[in-house]
Design a protein around this motif. Structure first.
Motif, mmCIF file in Angstrom:
data_model
loop_
_atom_site.group_PDB
_atom_site.id
_atom_site.type_symbol
_atom_site.label_atom_id
_atom_site.label_comp_id
_atom_site.label_asym_id
_atom_site.label_seq_id
_atom_site.Cartn_x
_atom_site.Cartn_y
_atom_site.Cartn_z
ATOM 1 N N TYR A 299 -0.616 -30.065 40.292
ATOM 2 C CA TYR A 299 -1.740 -29.116 40.192
ATOM 3 C C TYR A 299 -1.225 -27.739 39.782
ATOM 4 O O TYR A 299 -1.717 -27.123 38.834
ATOM 5 N N TRP A 300 -0.215 -27.252 40.511
ATOM 6 C CA TRP A 300 0.278 -25.905 40.240
ATOM 7 C C TRP A 300 1.005 -25.825 38.904
ATOM 8 O O TRP A 300 0.917 -24.818 38.200
ATOM 9 N N ALA A 301 1.728 -26.881 38.535
ATOM 10 C CA ALA A 301 2.450 -26.871 37.264
ATOM 11 C C ALA A 301 1.485 -26.814 36.086
ATOM 12 O O ALA A 301 1.677 -26.031 35.140
ATOM 13 N N MET A 302 0.444 -27.623 36.110
ATOM 14 C CA MET A 302 -0.530 -27.623 35.021
ATOM 15 C C MET A 302 -1.301 -26.311 34.970
ATOM 16 O O MET A 302 -1.619 -25.803 33.887
ATOM 17 N N ILE A 353 -3.478 -37.071 40.788
ATOM 18 C CA ILE A 353 -2.711 -36.133 39.952
ATOM 19 C C ILE A 353 -3.452 -35.831 38.656
ATOM 20 O O ILE A 353 -3.556 -34.666 38.235
ATOM 21 N N TRP A 354 -3.991 -36.856 37.995
ATOM 22 C CA TRP A 354 -4.740 -36.637 36.762
ATOM 23 C C TRP A 354 -5.954 -35.744 37.006
ATOM 24 O O TRP A 354 -6.233 -34.814 36.234
ATOM 25 N N ILE A 355 -6.680 -36.000 38.078
ATOM 26 C CA ILE A 355 -7.912 -35.248 38.349
ATOM 27 C C ILE A 355 -7.602 -33.785 38.623
ATOM 28 O O ILE A 355 -8.188 -32.876 38.009
ATOM 29 N N ILE A 356 -6.681 -33.543 39.552
ATOM 30 C CA ILE A 356 -6.443 -32.145 39.920
ATOM 31 C C ILE A 356 -5.681 -31.392 38.834
ATOM 32 O O ILE A 356 -5.780 -30.160 38.748
ATOM 33 N N SER A 357 -4.941 -32.104 37.985
ATOM 34 C CA SER A 357 -4.256 -31.427 36.871
ATOM 35 C C SER A 357 -5.270 -30.874 35.871
ATOM 36 O O SER A 357 -5.150 -29.726 35.411
ATOM 37 N N LEU A 358 -6.270 -31.676 35.526
ATOM 38 C CA LEU A 358 -7.313 -31.197 34.603
ATOM 39 C C LEU A 358 -8.148 -30.090 35.243
ATOM 40 O O LEU A 358 -8.570 -29.141 34.567
ATOM 41 N N LEU A 359 -8.397 -30.200 36.537
ATOM 42 C CA LEU A 359 -9.091 -29.130 37.247
ATOM 43 C C LEU A 359 -8.284 -27.838 37.157
ATOM 44 O O LEU A 359 -8.831 -26.753 36.888
ATOM 45 N N ALA A 360 -6.984 -27.940 37.353
ATOM 46 C CA ALA A 360 -6.114 -26.765 37.292
ATOM 47 C C ALA A 360 -6.124 -26.136 35.907
ATOM 48 O O ALA A 360 -6.093 -24.905 35.768
#
Length: 508
Positions: A299-302, A353-360
């Protein structure tokens, strides 16, 4: 300028250099990037220190036998005190920014190292609240420094790097906890010792490497580096003529208040992630603390990558608002998808991971242009009061977060029970086989089962609140300065360049 002028930086290794940090000339590109890099680095460390509790919250709650509600109330008080720390940092327009940040790092580093020695949860709360006070001040002083060293053409890129502070701070919390907790027997105190040492190292870097512009230079609007000669020529006049009367009255305007409120509610889901994602992932999806921090790291990296990229693109196109709208749309969609997974406790870590990465990514695309546009709006009102304008934003942000953290335990009431699960389950394992559990333990096990069933639906209510806040952001950001059309923005920049060339020629 006379050598005795308090805004002139002493040379060499003079002790005065550790306090008098003003630059009396606008730095060249290499030096400017160096000062910006130091400002971003110390911001990352400050937020690493502030957010470290979120990475070890389940372990810390168990150690202090602290209820979820008690922990949340600490966050509420920390943000409340931080809100008034932000207001106090408005004096940075008069007294400077660099010392506030430098000695703030010393305070937070020492507090981090002392925290594991806290004998009880009340002492821990005092340390956390004091750290919140310092963070509230630095929330104002660090972006003010970044604004000072970044012309408007390039402002979004610079603010994208500044915003790496809270984001990479959170990423470091998750990464370090994920990699080191297993080596320290899941000891929460290890994370505080690590961050404390890092904080004191950052204090040493800031002590010798952090500088700021003298008032006459920072009190002007600088659109591009081509303005440098004009800004320096006008520095004496700008310092004499700066309007510092009634600073709060000047900044308490709808064009500043509405966007500040808008971004504060927009970031509800961000601050939920900071404080509760580890608890949420461990209680709702059954992840270990280390595994939850591994998911958080994505999340934080994206978020970090998107902040920097969108800053560069926004500066290239010279518009801010279209990115805010596009980022919000993506954030709303992914918050909704995230919400739907709440009632599916067997969702895999890779799906999360996919969901929160796009949210980020959505949050990052909206936030960096907002930071650039907000500082440009404050400059349009009065560039000499940049820190005061940022103090208004910092106060509103901390108050919103304070209220949100106060309300969340009532919306997600089951969390107070679920955070006691390790203790209750450990007691159940101690019951000899074939022996009926004590009635009190049976009652606690029943409460735990009910809370596990209720929590997903209660979390969905909170995610709906976050979605409504994201939509409100689009309406509240409209008063910000800036064009919607890249073509119109380029025309404005070209007109400014012609005016600067005319004034420079006249001065010559």
């Amino acid at each position: 300028m006379a050598p005795t002028d308090p805004t002139t930086t002493p040379s060499g290794l003079s002790p005065d250099r550790l306090w008098r940090r003003g630059l009396d000339r606008y730095p060249d590109t290499a030096a400017r990037y160096r000062y910006l890099a130091v400002a971003v680095f110390v911001t990352i460390v400050l937020y690493y220190e502030l957010y470290v509790a979120g990475g070890v919250a389940p372990l810390m709650l168990a150690h202090f036998k602290m209820s979820f509600l008690y922990y949340v109330n600490i966050l509420v008080l920390s943000n409340l005190v931080g809100a008034f720390g932000s207001l106090a940092a408005g004096v940075a327009d008069r007294w400077g920014r660099a010392n506030l940040v430098t000695y703030g790092l010393l305070a937070t580093g020492l507090l981090a190292i002392l925290t594991p020695a806290a004998p009880n949860k009340a002492t821990f709360a005092v340390f956390a609240i004091l750290s919140g006070l310092v963070e509230g001040m630095c929330l104002v002083a660090t972006p003010a420094l970044v604004r000072d060293f970044s012309p408007q053409i390039g402002r979004a890129s610079a603010m994208g790097f500044w915003t790496l502070g809270p984001v990479i701070g959170s990423l470091v919390v998750s990464f370090v906890a994920n990699r080191t907790l297993p080596h320290f027997d899941e000891s929460w105190s290890s994370q505080y010792y690590i961050v404390g040492v890092v904080g004191l190292g950052a204090f040493a870097v800031a002590l010798f490497g952090l500088r700021e512009l003298r008032p006459g230079l920072r009190d002007q609007v600088m659109v591009s580096m081509a303005d440098r000669a004009l800004v320096e020529a006008r520095a004496e006049t700008a310092e004499r003529e700066a309007d510092l009367r009634n600073p709060w009255r000047q900044m308490l305007r709808p064009s500043i208040l509405a966007p500040a409120l808008g971004v504060s509610v927009f970031l509800l889901i961000y601050y939920t992630a900071v404080a509760f994602f580890t608890i949420y992932l461990t209680t709702n999806f059954g992840l270990t603390t280390a595994k939850a921090n591994g998911v958080n790291s994505w999340y934080w990296a994206m978020n970090a990558v998107s902040l920097v990229i969108v800053g560069v693109v926004s500066d290239r196109l010279r518009v801010r608002k279209p990115f805010m709208v596009g980022g919000t749309v993506l954030a709303v969609v992914m918050t909704y998808v995230f919400m739907t997974r709440t009632t599916h406790p067997h969702t895999s870590a890779s799906t999360l991971i996919w969901i929160i990465s796009l949210l980020a990514v959505g949050l990052g695309v909206a936030y960096t242009p907002w930071m650039a546009a907000f500082t440009e709006t404050v400059e349009r009102r009065n560039p000499a009061l940049t820190a005061t304008g940022l103090a208004v934003w910092g106060w509103i942000l901390r108050i919103v977060v304070c209220v949100a953290y106060f309300v969340l335990p009532y919306v997600v009431g089951a969390m107070d029970t679920l955070t006691r699960a390790p203790e209750v389950l450990a007691a159940a394992k101690k019951v000899p086989p074939g022996t009926p559990p004590p009635p009190a333990l049976l009652h606690e096990l029943g409460e735990l089962k009910k809370a596990a069933a209720d929590a997903p639906h209660q979390w969905q209510h909170w995610w709906w609140i976050c979605i409504a806040a994201e939509v409100a952001f689009v309406l509240l950001m409209l008063p910000l300065a800036g064009r919607w059309s890249p073509k119109a923005a380029r025309a404005d920049a070209e007109a400014h360049e012609r005016e600067v060339a005319r004034l420079t020629g006249s001065a010559g």
